[in-house]
Design an enzyme around this catalytic site. Structure first.
Site, PDB file in Angstrom:
ATOM      1  N   SER A 144      -1.541  44.187   5.557  1.00  0.00           N
ATOM      2  CA  SER A 144      -2.556  43.551   4.722  1.00  0.00           C
ATOM      3  C   SER A 144      -3.371  42.518   5.499  1.00  0.00           C
ATOM      4  CB  SER A 144      -1.870  42.924   3.500  1.00  0.00           C
ATOM      5  OG  SER A 144      -2.802  42.506   2.538  1.00  0.00           O
ATOM      6  N   ASP A 154     -11.792  45.101  16.429  1.00  0.00           N
ATOM      7  CA  ASP A 154     -13.119  45.699  16.237  1.00  0.00           C
ATOM      8  C   ASP A 154     -14.214  44.912  16.947  1.00  0.00           C
ATOM      9  OD1 ASP A 154     -12.045  47.702  14.745  1.00  0.00           O
ATOM     10  OD2 ASP A 154     -12.849  47.054  12.816  1.00  0.00           O
ATOM     11  N   LYS A 179      -1.788  48.946   5.267  1.00  0.00           N
ATOM     12  CA  LYS A 179      -2.117  48.606   3.877  1.00  0.00           C
ATOM     13  C   LYS A 179      -3.579  48.174   3.808  1.00  0.00           C
ATOM     14  CE  LYS A 179      -0.874  45.576   0.006  1.00  0.00           C
ATOM     15  NZ  LYS A 179      -2.121  44.809  -0.111  1.00  0.00           N
TER      16      LYS A 179
END
Length: 573
Positions: free
Chosen positions: A293, A304, A318
């Site tokens: 999460s 990223d 998740k």
């Protein structure tokens, strides 16, 4: 011609609207029908069932069964359980500030670890203390859940806790006042000898981003030249706290997370809102299969944006978002409302939850995931969690260590009893970073284990027995009997030999269990770093700037053993 086209378009629009309206009416009818049937069934049960029904239990069971058919994160909290949700979200509860556990040998609940600066530690409770009673209520026949509920209460209330201290046999009374307890989000942070900072974050609770910021600035003032953020075992929490932590390292104005679901008004874009405190310092984030999460939002966003190297093993996966919803009679519903997407545009949700025919789950295979690109052009994929840039697996735990340490097994009390006696006979120990039990201490532990009659199930023996049955079934055993006999002799259960073989691993485990009794959670984490394969790999990576840069620019070539670990990780998926 244009008029004709417009007429056709209008006709299609009207048809679509009619179909949509019909579907809405059908859905509303199905909902109403099933609610009516449910009410009728419960009415007949309440009127005619042979026993009197407990409405909270029966209806609560129905609600929970309904929610279990959806996903594991949509959960109903009735009024008496709402505090559990608040504790999860805030990291706070009212109690004494201690971990308790069930002692299988004594069949009693005991103190396992008091938290620093909280009532349990302040009055002098110690590891192993057996809880006998709370005020006038006996606890000797109660389980952990019941005892925990009695230790908690309203802030400012006082009670008398009666315990027995195993190391002395003394029965002692402690007068304790409950107060708000904050479970430490950061058990430990500090610099190593090379001025590389390390911070262990256990959960994304309210205010944790400010704590991380303060710790980072503190280490930076002391000359930190690289930073390791440990998110292993961190199951997540507040999405906004994760965004604030990432914002420490990336510029203002970047969209880090987009949440998307059925209701547009529940959708949100989370954008960095302040100037970062450091955009150039090398950062390594350590993760594992229990990082989920908000941990994945943090590690995935930094990956990223090519701002940090992710090291360890693949995360949980998740990618779902939950919101708390207030219900009647002071209950709450933690409701999955959508999925989240990190800067590259990917969602890392690993499992599709299907609701048809009673519900089942479907793990997304790697072959069906889609490729995305980091800001610098490296390939990353959706589904299946965050795949580390550098794969480093922890050392595996030997089987004998599992049986000595895993809570819930009778055999674990051999280790606990030794540790309690060690603590009682050693008023002080070496600093947390340096402490380890001596070879003489380990020999004492070894003899205690042998004398206790401790046994365990060696995996090699079990697998050999299974193989022997298969070989006998297939008719090959007579030809291979000599080899089997020789192998059985070599694999024969020998506790003393196994304790010697795994001496160093068990010494580390015992030392790490003992340290928190003197230096609390912070000391336990600090002591564990000496032999932590993954964290030390992170330190080494920061100490090798060329290798660190190669990971972020996409030219990194993993070592053979790392490539093998990567393949094993793929196979597990």
């Amino acid at each position: 011609m244009k008029i004709r086209i417009l007429q056709i378009v209008a006709l299609f629009a009207m048809s679509f609207a009619a179909v949509s309206a019909q579907e809405n009416r059908d859905h509303a009818f199905e909902v109403g029908k099933n609610m009516q049937v449910f009410n009728e069934i419960y009415g007949y049960l309440d009127l005619m069932y042979v026993d009197t029904l407990d409405a909270d239990e029966v209806v609560g069971t129905a609600i929970n069964s309904m929610l279990r058919s959806l996903d594991p994160y949509t959960v109903y909290y009735p009024e008496d359980k709402v505090n559990d949700l608040r504790t999860m979200m805030t990291g706070r509860y009212v109690g004494i500030g201690a971990v308790i556990r069930y002692n299988q040998q004594l069949k009693r609940v005991v103190i396992d670890e008091p938290y620093a600066g909280n009532p349990a530690a302040e009055v002098g409770l110690k590891k192993g203390d057996v809880i006998l009673s709370i005020d006038d209520s006996t606890m000797t026949d109660k389980d952990v859940s019941f005892v925990s509920s009695k230790l908690r209460g309203d802030a400012g209330t006082t009670f008398v806790l009666k315990i027995e201290r195993p190391s002395t046999g003394k029965v002692m009374d402690f007068k304790i006042t409950r107060r708000s307890v904050a479970m430490p989000a950061i058990p430990f942070y500090g610099l190593n000898k090379d001025k590389i900072g390390y911070l262990n974050l256990t959960g994304f609770t309210e205010g944790c981003a400010k704590e991380v910021r303060r710790a980072f600035l503190d280490m930076k003032q002391k000359g930190m030249k690289g930073f390791v953020l440990d998110l292993r075992g961190n199951g997540g929490g507040s999405l906004s706290e994760a965004v604030d932590i990432v914002n420490m390292f990336v510029p203002k104005g970047i969209t880090l997370v987009k949440t998307r679901g059925k209701l547009k008004r529940a959708n949100n874009d989370y954008v960095t809102t302040v100037e970062p405190i450091d955009t150039v310092m090398p950062v390594v984030v350590v993760v594992n299969g229990e990082s989920a999460s908000a941990s994945e939002i943090t590690s995935g966003s930094l990956q990223d944006l090519d701002r940090a190297v992710i090291l360890g093993t693949r995360t949980y996966g998740k990618g779902l978002v939950q919101l708390p919803v207030d219900l009647s009679y002071n209950g709450q519903l933690k409701l999955t409302t959508g999925k989240y997407y990190i800067p590259s545009g990917r969602c890392i949700q690993a499992i599709n939850y299907r609701h048809a025919r009673g519900g089942y789950t479907e793990h997304i295979p790697d072959s069906l995931t889609k490729a995305f690109r980091t800001r610098g052009g490296r390939e990353v994929r959706d589904g299946g969690g965050i795949k580390p840039d550098v794969v480093v697996r922890p050392d595996s735990l030997p089987n004998i260590a599992y049986y000595l340490t895993v809570s819930g097994l009778d055999s674990t009390e051999v280790l606990l009893n030794y540790e309690i006696d060690y603590i009682a006979s050693h008023p002080t120990i070496a600093p947390a970073a340096d402490f380890e039990i001596s070879d003489a201490d380990y020999e004492d532990f070894k003899q205690r284990v042998i004398a206790s009659g401790f046994t365990y199930d060696p995996e090699s023996e079990r697998i050999l027995k299974q193989l022997k049955k298969v070989v006998q079934f297939e008719g090959y055993y007579d030809d291979a009997k000599t080899e089997f006999d020789n192998l059985e002799k070599k694999l024969r259960h020998d506790i003393a030999r196994d304790l010697d073989m795994h001496r160093e691993v068990l010494k580390d485990i015992i030392s790490n269990d003992i340290v928190p009794a003197y230096y609390f959670q912070a000391g336990g984490v600090e002591n564990s770093l000496k032999h932590d394969k993954q964290v030390n790999a992170a330190f080494d990576l920061i100490n090798n700037p060329a290798e660190y840069r190669s990971v972020l620019d996409g030219t990194y070539k993993p070592a053979d053993d790392e490539a093998a670990d990567d393949e094993a990780d793929e196979a597990e998926e």
